[in-house]
Design a protein around this motif. Structure first.
Motif, PDB file in Angstrom:
ATOM      1  N   GLU A  24       0.760  -1.285  -0.049  1.00  0.00           N
ATOM      2  CA  GLU A  24      -0.006   0.011   0.106  1.00  0.00           C
ATOM      3  C   GLU A  24       0.950   1.229  -0.077  1.00  0.00           C
ATOM      4  O   GLU A  24       0.333   2.094  -0.751  1.00  0.00           O
ATOM      5  CB  GLU A  24      -0.898  -0.060   1.237  1.00  0.00           C
ATOM      6  N   LYS A  25       1.916   1.165   0.769  1.00  0.00           N
ATOM      7  CA  LYS A  25       2.931   2.404   0.902  1.00  0.00           C
ATOM      8  C   LYS A  25       3.548   2.557  -0.518  1.00  0.00           C
ATOM      9  O   LYS A  25       3.406   3.536  -1.076  1.00  0.00           O
ATOM     10  CB  LYS A  25       4.051   2.318   1.924  1.00  0.00           C
ATOM     11  N   LYS A  26       4.032   1.593  -1.091  1.00  0.00           N
ATOM     12  CA  LYS A  26       4.521   1.513  -2.602  1.00  0.00           C
ATOM     13  C   LYS A  26       3.522   2.242  -3.505  1.00  0.00           C
ATOM     14  O   LYS A  26       3.753   3.015  -4.285  1.00  0.00           O
ATOM     15  CB  LYS A  26       5.047   0.299  -3.018  1.00  0.00           C
ATOM     16  N   LYS A  35       1.254   6.405  -6.793  1.00  0.00           N
ATOM     17  CA  LYS A  35       0.260   7.327  -7.370  1.00  0.00           C
ATOM     18  C   LYS A  35       0.533   8.680  -7.478  1.00  0.00           C
ATOM     19  O   LYS A  35       0.129   9.524  -8.232  1.00  0.00           O
ATOM     20  CB  LYS A  35      -1.097   6.970  -6.496  1.00  0.00           C
ATOM     21  N   CYS A  36       1.212   9.165  -6.476  1.00  0.00           N
ATOM     22  CA  CYS A  36       1.578  10.551  -6.121  1.00  0.00           C
ATOM     23  C   CYS A  36       2.440  10.912  -7.002  1.00  0.00           C
ATOM     24  O   CYS A  36       2.520  12.038  -7.801  1.00  0.00           O
ATOM     25  CB  CYS A  36       2.429  10.565  -4.493  1.00  0.00           C
ATOM     26  N   LEU A  79       2.741  15.597 -12.316  1.00  0.00           N
ATOM     27  CA  LEU A  79       2.899  16.269 -13.654  1.00  0.00           C
ATOM     28  C   LEU A  79       1.553  16.680 -13.695  1.00  0.00           C
ATOM     29  O   LEU A  79       1.235  17.577 -14.327  1.00  0.00           O
ATOM     30  CB  LEU A  79       3.228  15.252 -14.637  1.00  0.00           C
ATOM     31  N   ARG A  80       0.265  15.737 -13.442  1.00  0.00           N
ATOM     32  CA  ARG A  80      -1.009  16.056 -13.809  1.00  0.00           C
ATOM     33  C   ARG A  80      -1.638  17.175 -13.044  1.00  0.00           C
ATOM     34  O   ARG A  80      -2.261  18.151 -13.237  1.00  0.00           O
ATOM     35  CB  ARG A  80      -1.996  14.718 -13.658  1.00  0.00           C
ATOM     36  N   LEU A  81      -1.522  16.930 -11.596  1.00  0.00           N
ATOM     37  CA  LEU A  81      -2.085  17.932 -10.708  1.00  0.00           C
ATOM     38  C   LEU A  81      -1.231  19.394  -9.962  1.00  0.00           C
ATOM     39  O   LEU A  81      -1.707  20.007  -9.556  1.00  0.00           O
ATOM     40  CB  LEU A  81      -2.578  17.124  -9.421  1.00  0.00           C
ATOM     41  N   HIS A 113      -4.409  15.208  -3.151  1.00  0.00           N
ATOM     42  CA  HIS A 113      -3.012  14.919  -3.665  1.00  0.00           C
ATOM     43  C   HIS A 113      -1.951  15.692  -2.856  1.00  0.00           C
ATOM     44  O   HIS A 113      -1.316  15.122  -2.256  1.00  0.00           O
ATOM     45  CB  HIS A 113      -2.922  15.512  -5.108  1.00  0.00           C
ATOM     46  N   ILE A 114      -2.490  17.107  -2.329  1.00  0.00           N
ATOM     47  CA  ILE A 114      -1.498  17.815  -1.535  1.00  0.00           C
ATOM     48  C   ILE A 114      -1.394  17.067   0.020  1.00  0.00           C
ATOM     49  O   ILE A 114      -0.260  17.165   0.452  1.00  0.00           O
ATOM     50  CB  ILE A 114      -1.780  19.322  -1.432  1.00  0.00           C
ATOM     51  N   ARG A 115      -2.664  16.652   0.615  1.00  0.00           N
ATOM     52  CA  ARG A 115      -2.497  16.077   1.727  1.00  0.00           C
ATOM     53  C   ARG A 115      -1.971  14.710   1.768  1.00  0.00           C
ATOM     54  O   ARG A 115      -1.167  14.470   2.610  1.00  0.00           O
ATOM     55  CB  ARG A 115      -4.127  15.727   1.901  1.00  0.00           C
ATOM     56  N   GLU A 116      -1.957  14.128   0.718  1.00  0.00           N
ATOM     57  CA  GLU A 116      -1.173  12.803   0.629  1.00  0.00           C
ATOM     58  C   GLU A 116       0.284  13.026   0.570  1.00  0.00           C
ATOM     59  O   GLU A 116       1.195  12.416   1.142  1.00  0.00           O
ATOM     60  CB  GLU A 116      -1.564  12.064  -0.811  1.00  0.00           C
TER      61      GLU A 116
END
Length: 354
Positions: A7-9, A14-15, A20-22, A145-148
């Protein structure tokens, strides 16, 4: 542990894809120091480019409409026929309307062109509304995304990021969040075989002994109040133990999902029906806290302390964080005044006992 590592990987992959997108934090030099600034990704840049194109198209349509007004026919077809008839009959017309401006449209051509421009305006308006919805959706994704990104950064910096087992019982799996003096980890209770949330309280080594003692005193007071509470709308507190001289841990019921504060920042508003459900559940918890002996006042009830167990406003909620709570016993409750003052960490709240 293997599942947690996967899950960590996946979270980090995903981040990386969303950078590049977000968008991402970029380190930039400002004078003699460096600071991290946020830069939006290509998804936002594409939306901004399309909005600029829509603005330019609107301006072009407005220009064409102004030109169209100038080319509008000045005489009706019937008026022209009457004027022509009067001239053929040999009668003099005192006032004659000027001939149509060269290049002007007939009425049919004018109305056709006008209708086409209106349709183009309507299509642009719809596309602009769709872009606004897409922008709101992207902003919600960016917030997550920022939170992650921050969570992963804090997890990498944590001294508990390598699956330690605390108190020979709680296997830490991943960081859920970080506060000023604490970290909350998702953990697995090896004894009870269930997921729990371990809140690790880290005392500052530079604090004086009296400040450390005061912090521990408030934490133990919170634990003593919270441990006796048993209600489906209140997060359960299972355990507390010391890790070392400067840190200790409280073990809480694990709730998957976000708090109400984060949900409101993402969605701005809540429909009335869902809001009513949340209020009903909060009132149910407060009624329980008021009816137990001795009663308990939470003192810090706010959206950030209301957990949405399913991550949305359609499910169950649970109240958490009893750090400012107080037991209304004879020592700190005066029925003649009906008011009580409490403080922790420099925060003061004056509330009515009603």
């Amino acid at each position: 542990m293997e599942k947690s590592s996967i899950e960590k990987k996946e979270a980090r992959q995903k981040c990386m894809q969303n950078r590049l997108r977000l968008g991402q934090f970029v380190t930039q030099r400002v004078g003699a120091t460096f600071q991290e600034n946020w830069t939006d990704g290509h998804a936002f840049q594409e939306l901004a480019r399309r909005q600029e194109e829509i603005t330019a198209e609107r301006e072009e349509i407005d220009r064409q409409k102004k030109l169209l007004v100038k080319r509008r026919p000045s005489n009706s077809e019937g008026g022209r026929k009457r004027n022509n008839s009067a001239m053929h009959n040999g009668t003099d017309a005192t006032f004659l309307k000027p001939d149509a401006v060269p290049g002007s449209f007939s009425l049919q051509e004018y109305y056709e062109a006008d209708e086409i421009l209106k349709l183009r305006q309507s299509a642009l308006k719809k596309e602009d509304a769709d872009l606004q919805l897409e922008m709101e959706k992207l902003e919600r994704e960016r917030n997550l995304h920022i939170r992650e990104l921050k969570r992963i950064h804090n997890e990498d910096q944590s001294r508990f990021n390598n699956h330690p087992v605390l108190n020979d019982r709680y296997l830490l799996l991943m960081l859920l969040g970080k506060g000023g003096f604490s970290e909350v980890h998702k953990a697995f209770d090896l004894k009870e075989q269930r997921y729990v949330a371990c809140k690790v309280h880290q005392l500052n080594k530079d604090w004086k002994e009296d400040k450390k003692a005061n912090y521990i005193k408030h934490a133990l007071r919170e634990y003593n109040i919270h441990k006796s509470l048993d209600h489906p709308r209140v997060v359960k507190l299972y355990d507390v133990f010391e890790i070392d001289a400067n840190s200790f841990c409280t073990v809480l019921e694990y709730c998957d999902g976000h708090d109400l504060d984060f949900y409101l920042k993402q969605h701005k508003t809540i429909p009335e029906r869902e809001a009513r459900s949340i209020v009903m559940q909060v009132v149910s918890a407060l009624k329980y806290l008021n009816e137990i002996k001795p009663p308990v006042i939470h003192y810090d009830l706010k959206p950030g302390n209301i957990l949405l167990t399913e991550g949305n406003v359609c499910g169950e909620i649970k109240i958490t964080d009893f750090g400012l709570s107080k037991v209304m016993d004879e020592e700190n409750y005066n029925p003649d005044h009906g008011m009580d003052l409490t403080s922790q960490g420099g925060r003061y709240l004056l509330v009515s006992s009603a």
